[in-house]
Design a protein around this motif. Sequence first.
Motif, PDB file in Angstrom:
ATOM      1  N   SER A   1      24.427  34.056  23.585  1.00 21.79           N
ATOM      2  CA  SER A   1      24.830  34.603  24.890  1.00 21.79           C
ATOM      3  C   SER A   1      24.872  36.119  24.799  1.00 21.79           C
ATOM      4  O   SER A   1      24.737  36.690  23.711  1.00 21.79           O
TER       5      SER A   1
ATOM      6  N   ASP B   1      32.494  49.674  36.157  1.00 22.28           N
ATOM      7  CA  ASP B   1      33.880  49.552  36.625  1.00 22.28           C
ATOM      8  C   ASP B   1      34.725  48.630  35.747  1.00 22.28           C
ATOM      9  O   ASP B   1      35.849  48.307  36.094  1.00 22.28           O
ATOM     10  N   GLY B   2      34.171  48.214  34.608  1.00 28.34           N
ATOM     11  CA  GLY B   2      34.935  47.385  33.688  1.00 28.34           C
ATOM     12  C   GLY B   2      34.681  45.899  33.851  1.00 28.34           C
ATOM     13  O   GLY B   2      35.125  45.097  33.032  1.00 28.34           O
ATOM     14  N   TYR B   3      33.980  45.510  34.906  1.00 30.72           N
ATOM     15  CA  TYR B   3      33.648  44.089  35.075  1.00 30.72           C
ATOM     16  C   TYR B   3      32.807  43.641  33.891  1.00 30.72           C
ATOM     17  O   TYR B   3      31.929  44.373  33.417  1.00 30.72           O
ATOM     18  N   ALA B   4      33.075  42.460  33.404  1.00 30.87           N
ATOM     19  CA  ALA B   4      32.305  41.937  32.272  1.00 30.87           C
ATOM     20  C   ALA B   4      32.111  40.447  32.433  1.00 30.87           C
ATOM     21  O   ALA B   4      32.952  39.765  33.030  1.00 30.87           O
ATOM     22  N   ILE B   5      31.021  39.958  31.924  1.00 28.47           N
ATOM     23  CA  ILE B   5      30.760  38.515  31.977  1.00 28.47           C
ATOM     24  C   ILE B   5      29.921  38.103  30.781  1.00 28.47           C
ATOM     25  O   ILE B   5      29.041  38.848  30.338  1.00 28.47           O
ATOM     26  N   GLU B   6      30.251  36.934  30.251  1.00 23.19           N
ATOM     27  CA  GLU B   6      29.443  36.364  29.180  1.00 23.19           C
ATOM     28  C   GLU B   6      28.425  35.431  29.825  1.00 23.19           C
ATOM     29  O   GLU B   6      28.787  34.538  30.593  1.00 23.19           O
TER      30      GLU B   6
ATOM     31  N   ASN C   1      27.542  36.362  40.269  1.00 16.34           N
ATOM     32  CA  ASN C   1      28.405  37.097  39.331  1.00 16.34           C
ATOM     33  C   ASN C   1      27.706  37.389  38.006  1.00 16.34           C
ATOM     34  O   ASN C   1      28.205  38.129  37.176  1.00 16.34           O
ATOM     35  N   ARG C   2      26.519  36.781  37.812  1.00 15.60           N
ATOM     36  CA  ARG C   2      25.713  37.134  36.623  1.00 15.60           C
ATOM     37  C   ARG C   2      24.855  38.372  36.890  1.00 15.60           C
ATOM     38  O   ARG C   2      24.350  38.973  35.964  1.00 15.60           O
TER      39      ARG C   2
ATOM     40  N   PHE D   1      25.823  44.550  38.569  1.00 17.07           N
ATOM     41  CA  PHE D   1      25.307  45.851  39.017  1.00 17.07           C
ATOM     42  C   PHE D   1      26.015  46.978  38.267  1.00 17.07           C
ATOM     43  O   PHE D   1      27.075  46.792  37.696  1.00 17.07           O
TER      44      PHE D   1
ATOM     45  N   ASN E   1      34.583  33.026  31.317  1.00 15.86           N
ATOM     46  CA  ASN E   1      33.291  33.662  31.028  1.00 15.86           C
ATOM     47  C   ASN E   1      33.167  35.034  31.676  1.00 15.86           C
ATOM     48  O   ASN E   1      32.389  35.867  31.221  1.00 15.86           O
TER      49      ASN E   1
ATOM     50  N   ASN F   1      39.236  44.391  36.391  1.00 16.18           N
ATOM     51  CA  ASN F   1      39.253  45.327  35.267  1.00 16.18           C
ATOM     52  C   ASN F   1      40.618  45.292  34.579  1.00 16.18           C
ATOM     53  O   ASN F   1      41.618  45.674  35.181  1.00 16.18           O
TER      54      ASN F   1
ATOM     55  N   LEU G   1      36.245  37.466  26.096  1.00 16.19           N
ATOM     56  CA  LEU G   1      35.636  36.551  27.063  1.00 16.19           C
ATOM     57  C   LEU G   1      35.355  35.209  26.381  1.00 16.19           C
ATOM     58  O   LEU G   1      35.097  35.150  25.180  1.00 16.19           O
TER      59      LEU G   1
END
Lengths: 159, 388
Positions: A94, A101-106, A146-147, A150, B263, B268, B276
């Motif tokens: 993965s 802005d700090g958003y993160a997703i695996e 959400n994947r 941006f 996930n 933030n 995660l």
Amino acid sequence: MHKRRNWSWILIGLGLLIALSACAGAPRVDWTLEISGAVDTPLTLDYGTLVQLPETDLEDILMQKSLGEDEIGSWSGPSLDLIFERAGVSDYSSVTATAADGYAIEISRDELQNAIIALKKDGTWITQAEPDRGPIRLVCPETPANRWVFQIQKIQVNP
Amino acid sequence: MNGRTFPRLPSTIYRLLLLCLFLAGCAGGWQTTLVGPDGTGAVISRATWRELQAFVAEDRGVTGDDYLLLERVLYQHGHHLIETLTVTDSDGVMRTFDWDAVAGDASWQKHGALTIAGETLRASRIEGQPPALADAVTTSLMDIAPTAAAALGLPAPAQATGRVLTETRASHVLLLFLDAFGYVRYTEARDAGLIPTLRALAEPAVGSTVYPPSTAVASAVLLTGAPPAINGAELRGTRTTEAETLFDVAARAGLRVVAVEGNALAFNLRNAEVILSGDRDGDGRTDDNVLANTLAVLEDGMPDILWVHFHGIDDFGHTYGPNTPEEKAIIAYVDAAVGEILTALPPDTLVLIVADHGMHTVQEAGRLGNHSALIARDMLVPVWVVVK
């Protein structure tokens, strides 16, 4: 006199063409994308470098939105596979994508099939078409919105 | 005749001028009395509409369309929970609507008309009636950050308006975030025997969340102790806040904060070490990965603040709907996971267990559950304060 006037118009026209073609080129943007984690060569790619990479076009692909209508659009930019090839990514399960802005997703490897780092949406530079969502965006075809991170800044490759 | 001030014009022109003034007045001015939960009336007008203009795009989902969700206006005027809504139209006819059934489609047009249940009404008065359960509300998400801070001997985040729920001091704080496990769903799961771990704890307080009841907006409140209008995270898509958070306060005091998420990071969580928990085993859920990562953190040593976010109840609620076998199974799973975490906790830990919002059944394309309304199922959350 007529001939001289004609030449001057041609020169003006050429000048305009040159100016217009310069405007149509890639915008100058201060942005970098880091590739780290399970890689042989960690990369820091600036916007200019991303623009120079071979472009992959994804035409009329679906973005599944949790709110509102799903969106269909065309996106262009270097493929993630190409970038991973340059970073020496051999195997991974993965990635963790992080936005400004700090958003993160695996995101699992399966969901990254045909993914690109998009620089253009529907033929227009994202930084011009959607300034608050640009200048680059991870585009993962046929996956939830959400994947589609941006303003992506980091991709950490997970083994 | 020297006192005459108007020029001599044909009377038709005067009539036309009067008609124009009348029409302009009709087009630009409208007002409706909105009775708040305390019984006082506020006048809603075009000016109110302009104040809420920023929400139009979010409510409609398409920029440029001119309507607000009626709930938006109701919430801004103090209504946090509605069971029925009584609308008196311009002819004095009263209509009462079951809010649960009509909330999602009730809107307020720019020109003042209401659309409810497919009907267009010109309202002179609107009054919302809360459910009986509203009387049981004793806390809100605003209270969580001040309570956690106080337990660790820290000041509350700068803009917090919430209160401290317990004076108990502790060495650590665990914040267990059960996404979409609303209070009503809690009572149903408790009565169905799905949640032995949570049932064994003291009965939770009834808390209220904020509007719109969504993860990002509620997360900002949980972190800042301040309502959306103060912390700035008023829209579902907002991912960060400029307001000081519990984690900021902890970091300034040199404390360690770890956040175990699903996930994706819905908000933030600056000043936290974020872990995660993607679905790496491909079993279609992330709560098992959240549990594994949390137990690993605890094995390495409990941080000063540990934030753990189980997302499965929300995921399965959206996909299958509340009260379905799939959603019940994930509730039971999360309950067992909570049990494992509580067992692994060191002593002297204050445990705060909360939800961000609830969920109600819908029949929408791609989903059978959702959370967006000023109804008890969406707006009420259980709040446990447990000292281990």
